[in-house]
Motif scaffolding. Sequence first.
Motif, PDB file in Angstrom:
ATOM      1  N   GLY A 174      -4.551   9.571   3.182  1.00 55.87           N
ATOM      2  CA  GLY A 174      -5.156   8.469   2.454  1.00 55.87           C
ATOM      3  C   GLY A 174      -4.258   7.250   2.430  1.00 55.87           C
ATOM      4  N   ILE A 175      -4.880   6.089   2.533  1.00 53.35           N
ATOM      5  CA  ILE A 175      -4.160   4.829   2.426  1.00 53.35           C
ATOM      6  C   ILE A 175      -4.581   4.183   1.117  1.00 53.35           C
ATOM      7  CG2 ILE A 175      -3.741   2.566   3.464  1.00 53.35           C
ATOM      8  CD1 ILE A 175      -4.486   3.970   6.179  1.00 53.35           C
ATOM      9  N   TYR A 176      -3.617   4.004   0.240  1.00 53.42           N
ATOM     10  CA  TYR A 176      -3.852   3.470  -1.099  1.00 53.42           C
ATOM     11  C   TYR A 176      -3.658   1.957  -1.081  1.00 53.42           C
ATOM     12  CZ  TYR A 176      -3.676   8.055  -3.405  1.00 53.42           C
ATOM     13  OH  TYR A 176      -3.944   9.306  -3.826  1.00 53.42           O
ATOM     14  N   THR A 177      -4.675   1.231  -1.541  1.00 47.34           N
ATOM     15  CA  THR A 177      -4.597  -0.221  -1.672  1.00 47.34           C
ATOM     16  C   THR A 177      -4.837  -0.568  -3.137  1.00 47.34           C
ATOM     17  OG1 THR A 177      -5.501  -0.441   0.555  1.00 47.34           O
ATOM     18  CG2 THR A 177      -5.500  -2.411  -0.823  1.00 47.34           C
ATOM     19  N   ARG A 178      -3.981  -1.406  -3.672  1.00 41.39           N
ATOM     20  CA  ARG A 178      -4.069  -1.750  -5.103  1.00 41.39           C
ATOM     21  C   ARG A 178      -5.363  -2.487  -5.431  1.00 41.39           C
ATOM     22  NH1 ARG A 178       0.187  -0.797  -8.144  1.00 41.39           N
ATOM     23  NH2 ARG A 178       2.163  -0.408  -7.129  1.00 41.39           N
ATOM     24  N   THR A 179      -5.905  -2.157  -6.604  1.00 41.16           N
ATOM     25  CA  THR A 179      -7.049  -2.889  -7.140  1.00 41.16           C
ATOM     26  C   THR A 179      -6.695  -3.567  -8.459  1.00 41.16           C
ATOM     27  OG1 THR A 179      -7.914  -0.929  -8.309  1.00 41.16           O
ATOM     28  CG2 THR A 179      -8.709  -1.336  -6.053  1.00 41.16           C
ATOM     29  N   ASP A 180      -5.464  -3.338  -8.940  1.00 38.65           N
ATOM     30  CA  ASP A 180      -5.051  -3.950 -10.213  1.00 38.65           C
ATOM     31  C   ASP A 180      -4.213  -5.184 -10.006  1.00 38.65           C
ATOM     32  OD1 ASP A 180      -2.815  -2.553  -9.265  1.00 38.65           O
ATOM     33  OD2 ASP A 180      -2.377  -1.578 -11.167  1.00 38.65           O
TER      34      ASP A 180
ATOM     35  N   SER B 188       0.837  -1.191   0.000  1.00 32.21           N
ATOM     36  CA  SER B 188       0.000   0.000   0.000  1.00 32.21           C
ATOM     37  C   SER B 188       0.881   1.254   0.000  1.00 32.21           C
ATOM     38  CB  SER B 188      -0.936   0.009   1.213  1.00 32.21           C
ATOM     39  OG  SER B 188      -0.195   0.133   2.410  1.00 32.21           O
ATOM     40  N   VAL B 189       0.264   2.398  -0.204  1.00 31.75           N
ATOM     41  CA  VAL B 189       0.964   3.684  -0.176  1.00 31.75           C
ATOM     42  C   VAL B 189       0.225   4.599   0.782  1.00 31.75           C
ATOM     43  CG1 VAL B 189       1.626   5.740  -1.509  1.00 31.75           C
ATOM     44  CG2 VAL B 189       1.856   3.455  -2.532  1.00 31.75           C
ATOM     45  N   LEU B 190       0.969   5.231   1.673  1.00 31.19           N
ATOM     46  CA  LEU B 190       0.417   6.224   2.592  1.00 31.19           C
ATOM     47  C   LEU B 190       0.644   7.597   1.978  1.00 31.19           C
ATOM     48  CD1 LEU B 190      -0.790   7.054   5.350  1.00 31.19           C
ATOM     49  CD2 LEU B 190       1.572   7.094   6.218  1.00 31.19           C
TER      50      LEU B 190
END
Length: 184
Positions: free
Chosen positions: A178-184, A157-159
């Motif tokens: 925001g906490i980024y979680t991959r969907t790809d 993930s990316v913060l």
Amino acid sequence: MSVLKRIRGVSYGIAMICAVPAMAQTESEPTPPPSPQAPPSCEADAYRSFDFWVGEWEVRTPQGQLAGTNSIQPINNGCALLERYSQGGNPAGQSYNFYDHVRGTWTQLWLSRGVIIRMEGPAIEEGTLTLDGTITYANQDAPRPFRGRWTARDDGSVLQEFWERDPETGEWGNWFTGIYTRTD
């Protein structure tokens, strides 16, 4: 007609015949422009220092609420990144992110309804990018100091953290996390 006049006339006629093809060639066949130089490559490691953010993402607040979705894709042969952020399936803004090798800085220009963010800074360490700049609101007269940081995390993930400085108190306050979680 004297021989001298005939020779002069013939010489003049030959000169004209020789000049016409040269003029016609110049007019019908322009000199081609010089070949353009090949665009510079963006293969250096510095251009890849923000690639940890490339992909399709679901963005959540630290409390777990869905804030939106984000698509970050390389553009211009890998020389820049284009961000397209959506909330509730509707476009909410986009940014252009690029590395300037002469200045040694990354730049982000964010545009959304009523907000412009301009930031830049060097990649401090691998997996973290911190940029400083300004945020301008359409309903205010002056930009405010603004800072953003992206941190790649061990789980993939990316913060993403943004802060804005209050012009009256001079204190930095959280603008968005925001906490980024991959969907790809």
